[in-house]
Design an enzyme around this catalytic site. Structure first.
Site, short mmCIF file in Angstrom:
data_model
loop_
_atom_site.label_atom_id
_atom_site.label_comp_id
_atom_site.label_asym_id
_atom_site.label_seq_id
_atom_site.Cartn_x
_atom_site.Cartn_y
_atom_site.Cartn_z
N LYS A 193 0.88 -1.17 0.00
CA LYS A 193 0.00 0.00 0.00
C LYS A 193 0.92 1.22 0.00
CE LYS A 193 -1.93 2.98 2.08
NZ LYS A 193 -1.75 4.41 1.74
N THR A 249 0.95 6.92 13.49
CA THR A 249 0.33 5.90 12.63
C THR A 249 0.91 4.53 12.96
OG1 THR A 249 0.21 7.57 10.89
CG2 THR A 249 -0.30 5.34 10.25
N GLU A 268 8.79 0.65 11.37
CA GLU A 268 9.94 1.53 11.13
C GLU A 268 9.41 2.96 11.17
OE1 GLU A 268 12.98 0.76 10.96
OE2 GLU A 268 12.94 -1.39 10.62
N CYS A 302 13.75 9.88 7.09
CA CYS A 302 13.46 9.51 8.48
C CYS A 302 14.71 9.61 9.35
CB CYS A 302 12.92 8.10 8.54
SG CYS A 302 14.02 6.89 7.80
N GLU A 399 9.13 16.02 15.49
CA GLU A 399 9.70 15.75 14.16
C GLU A 399 9.04 16.68 13.14
OE1 GLU A 399 8.44 12.23 11.96
OE2 GLU A 399 10.52 11.83 11.42
P1 NAD Z 1 2.22 8.32 7.77
O1 NAD Z 1 2.37 7.58 9.05
O2 NAD Z 1 1.27 9.45 7.71
O3 NAD Z 1 1.74 7.31 6.60
C1 NAD Z 1 2.49 6.17 6.25
C2 NAD Z 1 1.59 5.19 5.52
O4 NAD Z 1 0.61 4.68 6.42
C3 NAD Z 1 0.82 5.79 4.34
O5 NAD Z 1 0.84 4.88 3.27
C4 NAD Z 1 -0.59 5.93 4.91
O6 NAD Z 1 -1.61 5.89 3.94
C5 NAD Z 1 -0.67 4.71 5.82
N1 NAD Z 1 -1.68 4.78 6.89
C6 NAD Z 1 -2.24 5.88 7.45
N2 NAD Z 1 -3.09 5.51 8.44
C7 NAD Z 1 -3.04 4.16 8.52
C8 NAD Z 1 -3.68 3.19 9.36
N3 NAD Z 1 -4.51 3.54 10.33
N4 NAD Z 1 -3.39 1.88 9.17
C9 NAD Z 1 -2.51 1.50 8.20
N5 NAD Z 1 -1.90 2.37 7.36
C10 NAD Z 1 -2.15 3.69 7.53
O7 NAD Z 1 3.68 8.76 7.35
P2 NAD Z 1 4.12 9.67 6.10
O8 NAD Z 1 3.69 11.08 6.36
O9 NAD Z 1 3.72 9.01 4.83
O10 NAD Z 1 5.72 9.56 6.19
C11 NAD Z 1 6.51 10.35 7.00
C12 NAD Z 1 6.89 9.61 8.28
O11 NAD Z 1 7.51 8.37 7.95
C13 NAD Z 1 7.90 10.37 9.11
O12 NAD Z 1 7.51 10.31 10.46
C14 NAD Z 1 9.20 9.61 8.89
O13 NAD Z 1 10.13 9.73 9.93
C15 NAD Z 1 8.70 8.21 8.74
N6 NAD Z 1 9.67 7.37 8.03
C16 NAD Z 1 10.35 6.40 8.71
C17 NAD Z 1 11.31 5.61 8.05
C18 NAD Z 1 12.09 4.52 8.76
O14 NAD Z 1 12.70 3.69 8.08
N7 NAD Z 1 12.13 4.47 10.08
C19 NAD Z 1 11.56 5.83 6.69
C20 NAD Z 1 10.84 6.82 6.03
C21 NAD Z 1 9.89 7.58 6.70
#
Ligand code: NAD
Length: 495
Positions: A193, A249, A268, A302, A399
């Site tokens: 997804k 999330t 992650e 991230c 963040e």
């Molecule tokens: P987000 O948490 O808003 O969304 C991530 C994904 O989760 C999207 O595909 C979204 O549609 C989906 N999602 C949303 N609600 C959900 C639910 N209830 N159940 C299942 N899926 C759901 O994050 P974002 O804004 O897309 O990305 C930025 C964040 O990601 C930052 O906090 C960043 O630090 C983190 N990040 C972490 C890593 C890592 O490897 N640790 C890598 C990249 C980004």
């Protein structure tokens, strides 16, 4: 200075009606809802994708379970070869994939080419090598024999089943490839997804996976909002979730997974990563390091550093040189090969960053550079440097996930460690010094899944990566992923 022309195949791909990728083909969604994909460099809508519904989720899960039956029986060498062929196909279609990625995410074209395609291919080849090296152990049971009987035992590594891969928008291809490669090499099938903001490149990669010889159903792609991810995690026909995204999330996903009958979960998540510059570091080297750690891909990484701690004796010189360097950055269109700094990926994110500028001013932080949006179409934000007053200031705790570097001076190494460890997160950190012995003594005291010394952000597939504390559960890369994508079965025999 001008944009590179889009390839005809990119124009054609963007014009296509985009369906879901289920059972090896593009299919129409059961849902009539769609989501617009916007180019953040121009603000223009470039495509519409389906916002999948429950019927689509059922169809993808059925397909993935059929795919699992087939793929889990495939010879390890076959699995490895498919990943190798997919890596070749990414490279053969490098420019097309990089341009689609830049159009949907605003990533500057060199980063799309180097990371979303070249690095993704490198990761695929690394994982392909594991296909033929996964095995259990033979064990000698410890109990004594009661009547002369003997015992022996061994373990099997079995694929966990249907994996749900949930991906954020910042590296929508590379992060999807990490999950895809981990699942496929261990014999799992996967439903990915992608983020609602950046769903396009993966739809194209799914087609390439079929061309690489992946059987239908082993990879499905469902586009849509968060409800699609939730529906997949809670579906009784899925067995593991590998989630990358924000901390809130991630916690919701972890809850859904446990509530769905202990679906395995790797999380992650984000954090608030620190970079500590010891007193001996040359000011120019420190400034190079800050740009590497905080401003690559507009800080939307991230692992990027957002909290910078510099010795009090050097902070004025560092901030002055950093301001000068940032003011010379070539800010512009991500399709222009001369651009060094492009837009952030979506409008809500741009507004969130604007909110942080307001907050910093409300807390009397000093804006050394930037602190505004850039007045041009699209989602542009000034690279920003802020000097905070206290470790409790908002910009040193939340963040931002943007090009905002917040600084605080320190006086002693003990204080530096305490500042770096402040807060609940623990994804990454970096130490910068010429005194390697001192750095190695400080590393064990730092709370982070990865500590870099004299570098920041570089990820290597051979080196495990993941968060400690509130930054996540589980590790990717190295051999660490094997734990998460396989179950260990023990077999004990009396003879
Ligand atoms: P987000 O948490 O808003 O969304 C991530 C994904 O989760 C999207 O595909 C979204 O549609 C989906 N999602 C949303 N609600 C959900 C639910 N209830 N159940 C299942 N899926 C759901 O994050 P974002 O804004 O897309 O990305 C930025 C964040 O990601 C930052 O906090 C960043 O630090 C983190 N990040 C972490 C890593 C890592 O490897 N640790 C890598 C990249 C980004």
């Amino acid at each position: 200075m001008s944009d590179i022309p889009l390839l005809p195949q990119v124009e054609a791909f963007l014009r296509r009606p985009h369906g879901l990728f289920i059972d090896g083909v593009n299919v129409r969604s059961h849902s009539s809802q769609t989501l617009a994909v916007t180019n953040p460099a121009t603000g223009q809508v470039i495509a519409q994708v389906a916002d999948a519904d429950l019927a689509d989720i059922d169809a993808a899960v059925d397909s993935a379970n059929r795919g699992f039956q087939l793929w889990s029986q495939a010879a390890p060498a076959t699995r490895g070869n498919v990943l190798l062929k997919l890596a070749d196909l990414l490279e053969r279609n490098r420019e097309e994939l990089a341009q689609i990625e830049t159009c949907q995410s605003g990533k500057i074209i060199q980063i799309s080419r180097a990371f979303e395609v070249d690095q993704a291919a490198h990761f695929l080849r690394y994982y392909a090598g594991w296909a033929t090296k996964l095995s259990g152990q033979t064990l000698t049971p410890s109990l004594p024999s009661f009547n002369g009987e003997r015992y022996t035992a061994f373990t099997l590594r079995e694929p966990v089943g249907v994996v749900v891969g949930i991906v954020p928008w910042n590296f929508s291809t590379m992060i999807a490839i990490w999950k895809l490669a981990s699942a496929l090499v261990t014999g799992c099938s996967i439903i990915i997804k992608p983020s609602e903001f950046t769903p396009l490149t993966l739809l194209r990669i799914a087609e390439l996976a079929i061309e690489a010889g992946l059987p239908a159903g082993v990879l499905n792609v469902l586009t849509g909002g968060g409800h699609v991810g939730k529906g997949l995690v809670e579906h009784p026909g899925t067995h593991k979730v590998s989630f990358t995204g924000s901390v809130p999330t991630g916690i919701a996903v972890g809850r859904s997974a446990m509530g769905a009958g202990l679906t395995r979960a790797t999380l992650e998540l984000g954090g608030k990563n620190a970079a500590g510059f010891l007193r001996d570091v040359d000011v120019d080297k420190a400034v190079d390091g800050i740009i590497e750690a905080g401003f690559l891909h507009s800080g939307q990484i991230c692992a990027a550093a957002e909290r910078f701690f510099v010795h009090r004796s050097q902070i004025d010189a560092v901030l002055e040189k950093l301001k000068l360097r940032l003011s010379r950055l070539n800010i512009g269109s991500p399709l222009d090969e001369h651009t060094e700094f492009g837009p952030v990926t979506h409008h809500q994110h741009q507004l969130k960053l604007l909110g942080y500028f307001t907050q910093a001013r409300a807390e009397n932080n000093t804006i050394i550079h930037g602190g505004t949006l850039i007045d041009r179409p699209g989602c542009y934000v000034e690279p920003t440097v802020i000097l905070a007053n206290s470790i409790n200031d908002t910009l040193l705790n939340e963040e931002t996930f943007g090009p905002i570097a917040t600084f605080l001076p320190y006086d002693s190494d003990e204080e530096l460690l305490a500042l770096m460890n402040n807060g609940p997160y623990g994804l990454s950190a970096s130490l910068w010094t010429n005194d390697l012995g001192k750095a190695l003594r400080m590393v064990p005291a730092i709370h982070a899944g990865t500590v870099w010394v004299n570098m920041h952000t570089l990820l290597d597939p051979a080196v495990p990566f993941g968060g400690s504390r509130s930054s996540g559960i589980g590790r990717e890369f190295g051999s660490a992923f094997i734990e998460d994508y396989t179950e260990l079965k023990s077999v004990m025999i009396r003879y």
